[in-house]
Design a protein around this motif. Sequence first.
Motif, short mmCIF file in Angstrom:
data_model
loop_
_atom_site.label_atom_id
_atom_site.label_comp_id
_atom_site.label_asym_id
_atom_site.label_seq_id
_atom_site.Cartn_x
_atom_site.Cartn_y
_atom_site.Cartn_z
N TRP A 111 1.09 -1.17 0.00
CA TRP A 111 0.04 -0.01 0.08
C TRP A 111 0.75 1.24 -0.06
CZ3 TRP A 111 -0.48 3.95 3.98
CH2 TRP A 111 -1.65 4.63 3.84
N PRO A 112 0.72 1.99 -0.96
CA PRO A 112 1.69 3.29 -1.15
C PRO A 112 1.32 4.32 -0.06
CG PRO A 112 -0.08 3.31 -2.78
CD PRO A 112 -0.30 2.12 -2.12
N SER A 113 2.30 4.91 0.67
CA SER A 113 1.97 6.23 1.62
C SER A 113 2.56 7.29 0.56
CB SER A 113 2.44 5.98 3.01
OG SER A 113 2.21 7.24 3.57
N SER A 114 2.91 8.28 1.16
CA SER A 114 3.27 9.65 0.48
C SER A 114 4.06 10.53 1.48
CB SER A 114 2.21 10.00 -0.05
OG SER A 114 2.61 11.35 -0.42
N ILE A 115 4.81 11.28 0.94
CA ILE A 115 5.48 12.53 1.56
C ILE A 115 4.35 13.44 2.02
CG2 ILE A 115 7.80 12.39 0.56
CD1 ILE A 115 6.69 15.05 -1.17
N ALA A 116 3.33 13.14 1.54
CA ALA A 116 1.94 14.09 2.17
C ALA A 116 1.81 13.80 3.71
CB ALA A 116 0.90 13.81 1.43
N VAL A 117 2.20 12.98 4.23
CA VAL A 117 2.10 12.53 5.64
C VAL A 117 2.62 13.60 6.59
CG1 VAL A 117 1.84 9.99 5.56
CG2 VAL A 117 4.09 11.18 5.94
N ASP A 160 -0.76 28.24 -7.91
CA ASP A 160 -2.18 28.28 -7.49
C ASP A 160 -2.36 27.51 -6.20
OD1 ASP A 160 -1.90 25.62 -8.00
OD2 ASP A 160 -3.28 25.88 -10.03
N PHE A 161 -3.46 27.06 -5.90
CA PHE A 161 -3.78 26.41 -4.43
C PHE A 161 -2.73 25.61 -4.33
CE2 PHE A 161 -5.68 22.26 -5.37
CZ PHE A 161 -6.04 22.34 -6.61
N ARG A 162 -1.98 24.89 -5.32
CA ARG A 162 -1.30 23.78 -4.97
C ARG A 162 0.26 24.04 -4.35
NH1 ARG A 162 -2.71 21.24 -10.77
NH2 ARG A 162 -2.78 23.40 -11.29
N GLN A 163 0.25 25.51 -4.44
CA GLN A 163 1.74 25.97 -3.97
C GLN A 163 1.60 25.86 -2.22
OE1 GLN A 163 4.22 27.76 -5.60
NE2 GLN A 163 5.21 27.22 -3.48
N ALA A 164 0.40 26.05 -1.69
CA ALA A 164 0.34 25.86 -0.28
C ALA A 164 0.32 24.53 0.14
CB ALA A 164 -1.14 26.37 0.26
N ILE A 165 0.09 23.38 -0.68
CA ILE A 165 0.33 22.24 -0.41
C ILE A 165 1.77 21.86 -0.47
CG2 ILE A 165 -0.31 19.70 -1.12
CD1 ILE A 165 -2.87 20.65 -2.39
N ALA A 166 2.48 22.27 -1.68
CA ALA A 166 3.88 22.13 -1.62
C ALA A 166 4.70 22.65 -0.58
CB ALA A 166 4.37 22.62 -3.13
N ASP A 167 4.09 23.70 -0.09
CA ASP A 167 4.91 24.46 0.92
C ASP A 167 4.87 23.81 2.34
OD1 ASP A 167 5.67 26.55 -0.76
OD2 ASP A 167 4.18 28.02 -0.05
N SER A 168 3.77 22.88 2.33
CA SER A 168 3.59 22.12 3.58
C SER A 168 4.50 21.02 3.81
CB SER A 168 2.22 21.68 3.76
OG SER A 168 1.72 20.85 3.03
N TRP A 169 5.08 20.53 2.49
CA TRP A 169 5.70 19.28 2.39
C TRP A 169 7.32 19.55 2.84
CZ3 TRP A 169 2.89 16.83 -2.43
CH2 TRP A 169 1.60 16.36 -2.26
N PRO A 170 8.24 18.49 3.02
CA PRO A 170 9.67 18.53 2.98
C PRO A 170 10.00 19.13 1.73
CG PRO A 170 8.65 16.46 4.09
CD PRO A 170 7.41 17.08 3.26
#
Length: 316
Positions: free
Chosen positions: A115-121, A270-280
């Motif tokens: 089962w794949p997890s992600s750096i999104a954790v 766009d809105f994905r910038q905030a997601i990227a900024d929250s990741w390592p």
Amino acid sequence: MSSKILIIGACGQIGTELTTKLRELYGVDNVIASDINTRNLDLVNSGPFEIIDAKNFNAIKDCCKNYNIDTVYLMAALLSATGEKYPMEAWDLNMNSLFHVLNLAKGGALKKVFWPSSIAVFGPTTPKENTPQHTICEPTTVYGITKQVGERWCEYYHKKYGVDVRSIRYPGIISHKAMPGGGTTDYAVEIYHKAIKEGTYECFLSEDTMLPMMFMEDAIKATTDLMKAPAEKINIRSAYNLAAISFTPKEVFESIQKHIPDFTITYKPDFRQAIADSWPSSIDDSTARKDWGWQHDFDLDKMTQEMIENLEKQVC
Ligand code: AKB
């Protein structure tokens, strides 16, 4: 007796190439591909294929029974950007599909699960550089929450019921076959397609957004190596950190420019910038390297070379 494998979500970006690799390794008839629809006709026609909605427990159970499946790779998921648009759908698909497969394994119907997890954790409170295996995980996306919770359940099912479940925290995956869909790291695939076809790209992340990434060949090698490793080597039953390369949109642009000097780029976050900024921005994967010998082969320029060569062939 050789293993019988079911891939759920086989038509997606990783599923497509994982299916091909597993068929090479274990034989076409031993690897059953499945997805909710037949969007990838090459894959559908290249070996056994079943329509399966990953949310449907009976469909998964019946398929496992009919084909004597002992190993499932559960690749179906709604990713980070789509998950923000459809939070309840992301929760429903990402969690229920996992429970279906874990419960089948708990009941003894399966020997092994991927089962794949992600750096999104990870989230804004996680150390951003060289993010350790064990660290603060306070994800701010629905997708990240499903992956974090999923990891806890995987470890629980392993400890409590002995389920042999294995997982990786994938970074952004770059490939030239099936397109990714609905992720924040998708720009790093789109940029190559646009460079070849249009000579210009408008990037939805800012030029200096550094994210962990990996070429598909490395991601597939990691997945099959982890699944082949003896159980006693697998000390992490939540999900392993995995790293290869970290780069920014500007760096990948410059790498492409070495092959296509006229290529141009503009940035419109766009809105994905905030997601990227929250990741390592980079990941410490020393535990995976120590436990089961993980090592990557592709750096940024080697990956760019492969991407451009293969995409140019597709255009001709
Ligand atoms: C996404 O961008 O959502 C995915 C991921 C990092 O898991 N590629």
